[in-house]
Design a protein around this motif. Structure first.
Motif, PDB file in Angstrom:
ATOM      1  N   ARG A 115      42.142  41.521  38.289  1.00 45.10           N
ATOM      2  CA  ARG A 115      42.135  41.660  39.470  1.00 45.10           C
ATOM      3  C   ARG A 115      40.574  41.308  39.897  1.00 45.10           C
ATOM      4  NH1 ARG A 115      45.852  43.471  42.739  1.00 45.10           N
ATOM      5  NH2 ARG A 115      47.465  45.147  42.144  1.00 45.10           N
ATOM      6  N   ASN A 147      31.869  35.702  39.842  1.00 45.54           N
ATOM      7  CA  ASN A 147      32.140  35.535  41.395  1.00 45.54           C
ATOM      8  C   ASN A 147      31.330  34.106  41.778  1.00 45.54           C
ATOM      9  OD1 ASN A 147      33.926  37.619  41.443  1.00 45.54           O
ATOM     10  ND2 ASN A 147      32.083  39.108  42.065  1.00 45.54           N
ATOM     11  N   GLY A 174      38.913  41.277  42.483  1.00 39.82           N
ATOM     12  CA  GLY A 174      37.991  42.054  43.131  1.00 39.82           C
ATOM     13  C   GLY A 174      37.456  43.317  42.484  1.00 39.82           C
ATOM     14  N   SER A 175      38.302  44.149  41.904  1.00 41.30           N
ATOM     15  CA  SER A 175      37.933  45.236  41.123  1.00 41.30           C
ATOM     16  C   SER A 175      37.630  44.981  39.765  1.00 41.30           C
ATOM     17  CB  SER A 175      38.992  46.165  41.122  1.00 41.30           C
ATOM     18  OG  SER A 175      40.325  45.779  40.390  1.00 41.30           O
ATOM     19  N   GLY A 176      37.857  43.857  39.063  1.00 48.71           N
ATOM     20  CA  GLY A 176      37.784  43.887  37.829  1.00 48.71           C
ATOM     21  C   GLY A 176      38.790  44.267  36.705  1.00 48.71           C
ATOM     22  N   ILE A 177      39.458  45.084  37.451  1.00 51.02           N
ATOM     23  CA  ILE A 177      40.669  45.726  36.572  1.00 51.02           C
ATOM     24  C   ILE A 177      41.325  44.768  35.755  1.00 51.02           C
ATOM     25  CG2 ILE A 177      42.678  47.381  36.461  1.00 51.02           C
ATOM     26  CD1 ILE A 177      41.561  48.628  38.936  1.00 51.02           C
ATOM     27  N   TRP A 189      50.504  42.505  40.755  1.00 51.70           N
ATOM     28  CA  TRP A 189      50.093  42.911  39.571  1.00 51.70           C
ATOM     29  C   TRP A 189      51.173  42.813  38.487  1.00 51.70           C
ATOM     30  CZ3 TRP A 189      45.535  42.787  37.286  1.00 51.70           C
ATOM     31  CH2 TRP A 189      45.070  43.544  36.165  1.00 51.70           C
ATOM     32  N   SER A 218      39.102  35.699  45.961  1.00 53.63           N
ATOM     33  CA  SER A 218      38.425  36.816  45.496  1.00 53.63           C
ATOM     34  C   SER A 218      39.306  38.323  45.692  1.00 53.63           C
ATOM     35  CB  SER A 218      37.096  37.116  46.402  1.00 53.63           C
ATOM     36  OG  SER A 218      37.556  37.070  47.802  1.00 53.63           O
ATOM     37  N   THR A 219      40.456  37.939  46.129  1.00 51.73           N
ATOM     38  CA  THR A 219      41.384  39.143  46.249  1.00 51.73           C
ATOM     39  C   THR A 219      42.544  38.829  45.438  1.00 51.73           C
ATOM     40  OG1 THR A 219      42.520  38.012  48.308  1.00 51.73           O
ATOM     41  CG2 THR A 219      40.857  39.601  48.620  1.00 51.73           C
ATOM     42  N   SER A 264      48.525  38.882  45.165  1.00 53.00           N
ATOM     43  CA  SER A 264      48.183  40.466  44.921  1.00 53.00           C
ATOM     44  C   SER A 264      49.202  40.996  44.049  1.00 53.00           C
ATOM     45  CB  SER A 264      48.592  41.160  46.279  1.00 53.00           C
ATOM     46  OG  SER A 264      49.939  40.927  46.594  1.00 53.00           O
TER      47      SER A 264
END
Length: 121
Positions: free
Chosen positions: A50, A72, A52-55, A101, A28-29, A99
């Motif tokens: 991402r 999710n 978590g944010s969906g970006i 990007w 999820s992260t 993490s």
């Protein structure tokens, strides 16, 4: 563990949806990405999300045609591919990183097996 599926043979202009089921850890992260590799070519970045944010971000070659999303509840990331072209033919891989990007292949720590996408003209 990442498990990619959904590949197949489709005519140009058609659509396919690839799935990447994640298990064994909490993603999820994470940053989840799709790459592809055509015969005789290097593996290339397609897009990423991402969790978590969906970006999202996409390669220019697929922008406006491909969409990455995540579910999710199912711990699954999707790659919706529309308006497919013969040049989209490749083995598609999903990948994950804690993490970073990035569009760079070598920065992703976890990889699923590939799924073949073939687009006929």
């Amino acid at each position: 563990q990442l498990q990619a599926s959904g590949g197949g043979l489709v005519q140009a202009g058609g659509s396919l949806r690839l799935s990447c089921a994640a298990s064994g850890r909490t993603f999820s992260t994470y940053v989840m990405a799709w790459f592809r590799q055509a015969p005789g070519k290097e593996r290339e970045f397609v897009g990423a999300i991402r969790w978590g944010s969906g970006i999202t971000m996409y390669a220019d070659s697929v922008k406006g045609r491909f969409t990455i999303s995540r579910d999710n509840a199912k711990n699954t990331v999707y790659l919706q591919m529309n308006s497919l072209k013969p040049e989209d033919t490749a083995v598609y891989y999903c990948a994950a990183d804690r993490s970073r990007w990035s569009t760079l292949v070598n920065l992703y720590d976890y990889w699923g097996q590939g799924t073949q996408v073939t687009v006929s003209s």
